[in-house]
Design a protein around this motif. Structure first.
Motif, PDB file in Angstrom:
ATOM      1  N   GLY A   1       0.851  -1.190   0.000  1.00  0.00           N
ATOM      2  CA  GLY A   1       0.000   0.000   0.000  1.00  0.00           C
ATOM      3  C   GLY A   1       0.884   1.235   0.000  1.00  0.00           C
ATOM      4  O   GLY A   1       2.055   1.173   0.412  1.00  0.00           O
ATOM      5  N   SER A   2       0.361   2.365  -0.497  1.00  0.00           N
ATOM      6  CA  SER A   2       1.199   3.568  -0.454  1.00  0.00           C
ATOM      7  C   SER A   2       1.359   4.070   0.976  1.00  0.00           C
ATOM      8  O   SER A   2       2.310   4.768   1.290  1.00  0.00           O
ATOM      9  CB  SER A   2       0.713   4.652  -1.413  1.00  0.00           C
ATOM     10  N   ASP A   3       0.452   3.669   1.863  1.00  0.00           N
ATOM     11  CA  ASP A   3       0.648   3.994   3.287  1.00  0.00           C
ATOM     12  C   ASP A   3       2.044   3.561   3.758  1.00  0.00           C
ATOM     13  O   ASP A   3       2.720   4.281   4.487  1.00  0.00           O
ATOM     14  CB  ASP A   3      -0.389   3.270   4.159  1.00  0.00           C
ATOM     15  N   GLU A   4       2.451   2.361   3.334  1.00  0.00           N
ATOM     16  CA  GLU A   4       3.750   1.869   3.770  1.00  0.00           C
ATOM     17  C   GLU A   4       4.879   2.719   3.190  1.00  0.00           C
ATOM     18  O   GLU A   4       5.928   2.901   3.816  1.00  0.00           O
ATOM     19  CB  GLU A   4       3.944   0.398   3.378  1.00  0.00           C
ATOM     20  N   LEU A   5       4.661   3.245   1.992  1.00  0.00           N
ATOM     21  CA  LEU A   5       5.694   4.082   1.368  1.00  0.00           C
ATOM     22  C   LEU A   5       5.814   5.438   2.069  1.00  0.00           C
ATOM     23  O   LEU A   5       6.906   5.986   2.194  1.00  0.00           O
ATOM     24  CB  LEU A   5       5.395   4.252  -0.120  1.00  0.00           C
ATOM     25  N   ILE A   6       4.677   5.969   2.516  1.00  0.00           N
ATOM     26  CA  ILE A   6       4.716   7.214   3.294  1.00  0.00           C
ATOM     27  C   ILE A   6       5.545   6.970   4.559  1.00  0.00           C
ATOM     28  O   ILE A   6       6.416   7.770   4.927  1.00  0.00           O
ATOM     29  CB  ILE A   6       3.281   7.674   3.672  1.00  0.00           C
TER      30      ILE A   6
ATOM     31  N   LEU B   1      -0.948  -2.537  -2.657  1.00  0.00           N
ATOM     32  CA  LEU B   1       0.229  -2.316  -3.493  1.00  0.00           C
ATOM     33  C   LEU B   1       0.329  -0.840  -3.846  1.00  0.00           C
ATOM     34  O   LEU B   1      -0.573  -0.277  -4.458  1.00  0.00           O
ATOM     35  CB  LEU B   1       0.156  -3.154  -4.776  1.00  0.00           C
ATOM     36  N   GLY B   2       1.436  -0.226  -3.426  1.00  0.00           N
ATOM     37  CA  GLY B   2       1.716   1.153  -3.786  1.00  0.00           C
ATOM     38  C   GLY B   2       3.080   1.232  -4.443  1.00  0.00           C
ATOM     39  O   GLY B   2       3.882   0.292  -4.340  1.00  0.00           O
TER      40      GLY B   2
END
Ligand SMILES: *Cc1c(COP(=O)(O)O)cnc(C)c1O
Length: 363
Positions: free
Chosen positions: A89-94, A227-228
């Protein structure tokens, strides 16, 4: 023996947090979380399941997810000279970006109201957060205030959701360019809603040494996969790559996302329907007495209800079987505001009927 209590060990900034709230949606028409309402045709599901049968569940996933990355590069036309890193997820990328930059006294900056995870992750990573209010009439950037805060706080990273959540508008690209040029640190342009928007910064990545563009497949119709992706200059992403947990993209996600991205025509058609229905829904909302819907380039619409009625209207909708998001206490600029995700035409109509009924009822 003395008891060890959480209060003795858990950091105060974490004890002060509230876990991200996710309401129970069972039995309700779910229009609260920007999910794509469409499922795949049966034949396509069978093909996907056949692909999953071969998934080697006993093995760790490919740590680089190379075939999936190649597919993403092609499907999203990612510039060749830009690097790519994947997140759960893009949350994890943040979280990854903030963890790489976190140090006492360092600041994360974002306009507000915007995506809540920027502030939340800054908080738990021990960074300061500077929120710069958007303009109160149209939620555009207050460029003067933002540039002044950049100068004053020297943020390590600026997050710009483009289009913005929860307001739905897309900031002026010239103003985003000004921020990228003036920022003393990284600028992450978060394009979670790129499928529904008229413009992207992806092609600009090679022109700037401090620009990262983040995307996700969640709002495209694959929210369950987590998935991000983050696109940026190779030297920046090489540092972030060290913090990524080696097997963060599981084998089922890798196979399923690769499969889905072989069918971009279907995803594009779903996005086209959502954009069309967004315009119809916006018009219908604005035709209701006392309701103002804001223009949106995303798959949701923010709207304002008559003064003091948001909480009641939100509750009445839920009673009528429709779950949307109450933002009326999320930020001073969002008084009386609710947010609805664009669903199927039938779901949108059910929502509009329930809303019209709720507005007719006296409190
Ligand atoms: C939904 C959303 C995300 C989170 O996406 P995930 O990939 O599902 O974690 C990120 N940014 C914005 C602005 C969003 O609205």
């Amino acid at each position: 023996m003395a008891t060890i209590r959480p209060a003795d060990l858990i950091r105060p900034e974490i004890r002060a947090l509230q876990a991200y709230p996710v309401p129970d949606a069972r039995g309700l028409i779910k229009l609260d979380a920007m999910e794509n309402p469409y499922v795949w045709p049966d034949a396509l599901r069978d093909e996907w399941l056949a692909r999953l049968r071969e998934a080697p569940l006993n093995r760790y996933p490919d740590p680089q997810a190379s075939p999936l990355k190649a597919r993403l590069r092609q499907a999203m036309a990612i510039p060749n000279d830009a690097a790519l890193i994947l997140g759960n997820g893009s949350d994890e990328l943040i979280q990854l970006v903030i963890l790489a930059l976190a140090a006492p006294g360092r600041t994360v900056l974002a306009p507000e109201p915007s995506f809540v995870m920027y502030r939340m992750i800054a908080d738990f990573a021990g960074m300061s957060f500077a929120g710069v209010p958007l303009r109160d009439d149209d939620f555009s950037l207050d460029l003067t205030a933002l540039l002044a805060t950049l100068e004053d706080r020297q943020p390590a990273v600026v997050f710009l959701a483009y289009p913005n959540n929860p307001t739905g508008n897309r900031f002026a690209p010239e103003e985003v360019e000004r921020i990228i040029a003036a920022a003393p640190g990284l600028v992450v342009v978060d394009e979670a809603y790129f499928s529904f928007a008229e413009h992207s910064f992806l092609d600009s990545v090679p022109n700037h040494d401090n620009l990262l563009v983040m995307r996700t497949v969640s709002k495209m119709g694959l929210a369950g996969l987590r998935l991000g992706l983050l696109v940026g200059a190779p030297d920046w992403l090489a540092e972030l790559e060290k913090l990524r947990l080696p097997y963060n993209i599981n084998v089922l996600t890798q196979i399923s996302a690769e499969f889905a991205l072989e069918h971009t025509a279907l995803l594009a058609e779903q996005a086209r329907c959502i954009r069309r229905d967004r315009e119809l829904l916006g018009k219908a909302l604005n035709a209701l007495p006392g309701v103002t819907a804001y223009p949106s380039e995303a798959n949701f619409i923010l709207f304002r209800t008559p003064p003091g009625s948001a909480k009641r209207v939100h509750g009445a909708l839920r009673e009528a079987g429709v779950l949307i998001k109450d933002l009326s206490r999320a930020h001073a600029l969002l008084n009386d505001c609710l947010r609805v995700t664009v669903g199927t035409p039938e779901e949108n109509q059910a929502f509009l009927n329930a809303l019209a009924q709720a507005l007719r009822e006296r409190p």
